[in-house]
Structures are given as structure tokens and as C-alpha cells.
Design an enzyme around this catalytic site. Structure first.
Site, PDB file in Angstrom:
ATOM      1  N   GLU A  96       9.394  -4.285  10.239  1.00 37.29           N
ATOM      2  CA  GLU A  96       9.858  -3.001   9.680  1.00 37.29           C
ATOM      3  C   GLU A  96      10.318  -2.037  10.768  1.00 37.29           C
ATOM      4  OE1 GLU A  96       7.113  -1.046   6.999  1.00 37.29           O
ATOM      5  OE2 GLU A  96       8.352   0.766   6.926  1.00 37.29           O
TER       6      GLU A  96
ATOM      7  N   GLU B 227      -1.267  -5.434   8.554  1.00 37.06           N
ATOM      8  CA  GLU B 227      -0.431  -4.888   9.614  1.00 37.06           C
ATOM      9  C   GLU B 227      -1.047  -5.162  10.978  1.00 37.06           C
ATOM     10  OE1 GLU B 227       0.382  -0.724   8.958  1.00 37.06           O
ATOM     11  OE2 GLU B 227       1.133  -1.086   6.919  1.00 37.06           O
TER      12      GLU B 227
ATOM     13  N   ASP C  27       0.842  -1.211   0.000  1.00 36.89           N
ATOM     14  CA  ASP C  27       0.000   0.000   0.000  1.00 36.89           C
ATOM     15  C   ASP C  27       0.872   1.255   0.000  1.00 36.89           C
ATOM     16  OD1 ASP C  27       0.893  -0.192   2.595  1.00 36.89           O
ATOM     17  OD2 ASP C  27      -1.076   0.101   3.527  1.00 36.89           O
ATOM     18  N   SER C  28       2.201   1.067   0.016  1.00 36.42           N
ATOM     19  CA  SER C  28       3.114   2.193  -0.215  1.00 36.42           C
ATOM     20  C   SER C  28       2.824   2.815  -1.582  1.00 36.42           C
ATOM     21  CB  SER C  28       4.572   1.725  -0.145  1.00 36.42           C
ATOM     22  OG  SER C  28       4.776   0.588  -0.965  1.00 36.42           O
TER      23      SER C  28
ATOM     24  N   LYS D 179      -1.314  -9.265   2.747  1.00 35.85           N
ATOM     25  CA  LYS D 179      -0.515  -8.819   3.894  1.00 35.85           C
ATOM     26  C   LYS D 179      -1.356  -7.865   4.721  1.00 35.85           C
ATOM     27  CE  LYS D 179       3.190  -5.848   3.658  1.00 35.85           C
ATOM     28  NZ  LYS D 179       2.724  -4.757   4.521  1.00 35.85           N
TER      29      LYS D 179
ATOM     30  N   ASP E 226      -1.182  -6.001  -0.273  1.00 27.68           N
ATOM     31  CA  ASP E 226      -1.507  -5.380   1.013  1.00 27.68           C
ATOM     32  C   ASP E 226      -3.002  -5.150   1.156  1.00 27.68           C
ATOM     33  OD1 ASP E 226       0.409  -4.890   2.953  1.00 27.68           O
ATOM     34  OD2 ASP E 226       1.236  -3.152   1.897  1.00 27.68           O
TER      35      ASP E 226
END
Ligand code: KIV
Length: 289
Positions: A204, A137, A66-67, A135, A105
Site C-alpha cells: 500500500e 500488517e 480494519d478500514s 491479514k 484483518d
């Protein structure tokens, strides 16, 4: 269903090599045996078909991060990224790859409310993109979600430590785990996500000692970014490692300086257009003689 193969009759479609067997979640998980990973896992982000084609032969996992909110769309953070964006770019990356596992993401707001909500979002991502994993978080708070997804056919990549979707809670993008309590929490988060069934996880922006301990104590492969060389693999944001941005986090190594090279190419093109030296006969259609 929006997964298509590339139409190689269009001029910009570079044909892919004969499709081979793709990496799978079990094959990635199996790389770590008794706490050791002989062959480190190579992960890069990719957001477009052509970049996926170029990176795929060199990577075990292509992450549609999602960057892309910041890298592709110029958004201030990953918070505004939508499921539609992730599905569109995820499908493009799947179309451009044949070897790497593609993970997509889950965007902020698409999974946190409840495990069932996460299942709906993840199922949509998998159906619309053809990816093989999602993915998400978060640590202990996300364990029941990871458990539900993995037991309903959705391989999950975890993400702990600095979790950019939580930037408003964390107060910034600084490295995490400088204090002992937070360090212990990150280690507990990693264990919880692995115990819940994540087949690998991104760690991270943490103190190196935390990443080393997580890699040692957690059974699933740990993929570091701003973490430690002792991790079971590494990931970087592709535009960062290619030198597309002037400012990058300290943990980024630039393997090229594409920003300068693109600027130079555009400058030369502009000069040639203004001087009428482009196009030449080579780039012009004329009747066949
Ligand atoms: O969104 C992303 O690109 C990521 C990587 C930095 C791991 O989460």
C-alpha cells in the site's frame, strides 16, 4: 460458532446462487507462476452481508479490512478497532459470499506482542467468522508470526509499505519509500513476509518503482493499492471506489457517485413524506376484495 447460512425466508435475504467452490489460499498463490500472474487478482473490501453478495461474483478475494473502523464506525483511525468488530463483520461477509476467499484483518493489538498471541487471535477470527485467511500488517518484524500461523493452519495475507495501524510511528498516511533507505526496507519487508509463508500480500501507498520491484522479485502475488499497475492484483476500499466520501486518497478511482445518489433519494423521500404523497395505495395493506 457464529457462522450461519442466510435465512431466505426473511424478506431482505436475497438467495445466493447454488454454492460453488470457493477460492482458496493455494489457488490464489498458484496464480503467480515464475514471477508472472496471467489473470490479475481482484480484491475489494466488504463489511456487510449484502455488499458481500453484490461484490462476490466479481472478486477473487473479499477483504474485511480494519478500514471498517473509519468507513463503518466513524473512528479516527484503525487503532481502536476490536476483535469483536472484525468477527461480527467477518461472519456477515462469509454469509454473503460463496465464491471469493474471505480474508479478515487482524486488528491492532491482537497480534503484535508475540506469535502465540497472534495464533490465539487468528484462530478466534477463523472460528467465529468461517473466513479462510487473516491479514496482518508489518514486514521483517512480523516474519516469525507469519511463519507460526502458516505452519499451524492459518493462511496469511501480508501488508507492507504504508501500514495504517502504524500511523503514529509513520506520522501520517503519506506515500512511503521516497528515500532509498526506506525503499530498500519495504522491499526487504515484502521478501521476509513471503519467505515466512504469506500466500499473497498487500503493498500500500508506495512509490511505483518499489511496487514494480516487489512484484518482480517476490514469489507470492502482490496486491497493490496506491502502488503500481504492474502488481499481480489490485484492491480498493469499497466505499472509496463507490464515491461514498468527499475526500479520498489520490490512488482511488471513483467508479460511481453513490453519496450524491443516496442524498438525492433521501431528499425525495423526505419531500414525499412531508407532502403526504408517500405511501400510496401500492405501499399500503388493505382488506382483500
Ligand atoms: O483495511 C483495509 O481496508 C486494508 C486495505 C486498504 C488493503 O487494509
Amino acid at each position: 460458532m457464529s457462522t450461519f447460512t442466510i435465512d431466505t425466508s426473511t424478506s431482505r435475504a436475497t438467495p445466493s446462487p447454488v454454492p460453488g467452490k470457493r477460492m482458496t489460499a493455494p489457488s490464489i498463490r498458484a496464480r503467480k507462476v515464475d514471477g508472472k500472474t496471467e489473470q490479475p487478482i481482484v480484491m475489494l473490501t466488504a463489511y456487510t452481508m449484502r455488499m458481500a453478495q453484490l461484490l462476490d461474483p466479481h472478486c477473487d478475494i473479499l477483504l474485511v479490512g480494519d478500514s471498517l473502523g473509519q468507513v463503518i464506525y466513524g473512528l479516527p483511525s484503525t487503532i481502536p478497532v476490536t476483535l469483536e468488530m472484525m468477527c461480527a463483520h467477518g461472519a456477515a461477509v462469509v454469509r454473503g459470499s460463496w465464491h471469493a476467499l474471505v480474508g479478515v484483518d487482524m486488528p491492532f493489538g491482537s497480534y503484535e506482542a508475540a506469535p502465540e498471541k497472534a495464533f490465539e487471535s487468528a484462530a478466534r477470527i477463523m472460528k467465529e467468522t468461517g473466513c479462510a485467511a487473516v491479514k496482518l500488517e508489518g514486514g521483517e518484524a512480523m516474519a516469525s508470526t507469519v511463519d507460526l500461523l502458516t505452519h499451524r493452519g492459518i493462511p496469511v495475507i501480508g501488508h507492507v509499505g504504508l501500514t495504517p495501524q502504524a500511523v503514529n510511528v509513520l506520522g501520517g498516511y503519506g506515500a512511503r519509500g521516497r528515500e532509498e533507505r526506506e525503499a530498500e526496507k519495504i522491499i526487504a519487508d515484502a521478501k521476509a513476509i513471503a519467505d515466512a509463508g504469506a500466500f499473497c500480500m498487500v503493498v500500500e501507498g508506495v512509490m511505483e518503482s518499489i511496487a514494480t520491484e516487489v512484484a518482480l522479485k517476490v514469489a507470492a502475488p502482490i496486491i497493490g493499492i496506491g502502488a503500481s499497475a504492474d502488481c499481480d492484483g489490485q484492491v480498493l476500499v469499497i466505499d472509496d471506489m463507490l464515491g461514498m466520501f468527499e475526500r479520498t486518497p489520490r490512488f482511488v478511482k471513483r467508479y460511481d457517485d453513490l453519496a450524491s445518489r443516496i442524498s438525492e433519494a433521501a431528499r425525495t423521500y423526505a419531500a414525499e413524506v412531508r407532502a403526504r404523497t408517500f405511501p400510496t395505495a401500492d405501499q399500503t395493506y388493505r382488506p382483500k376484495t
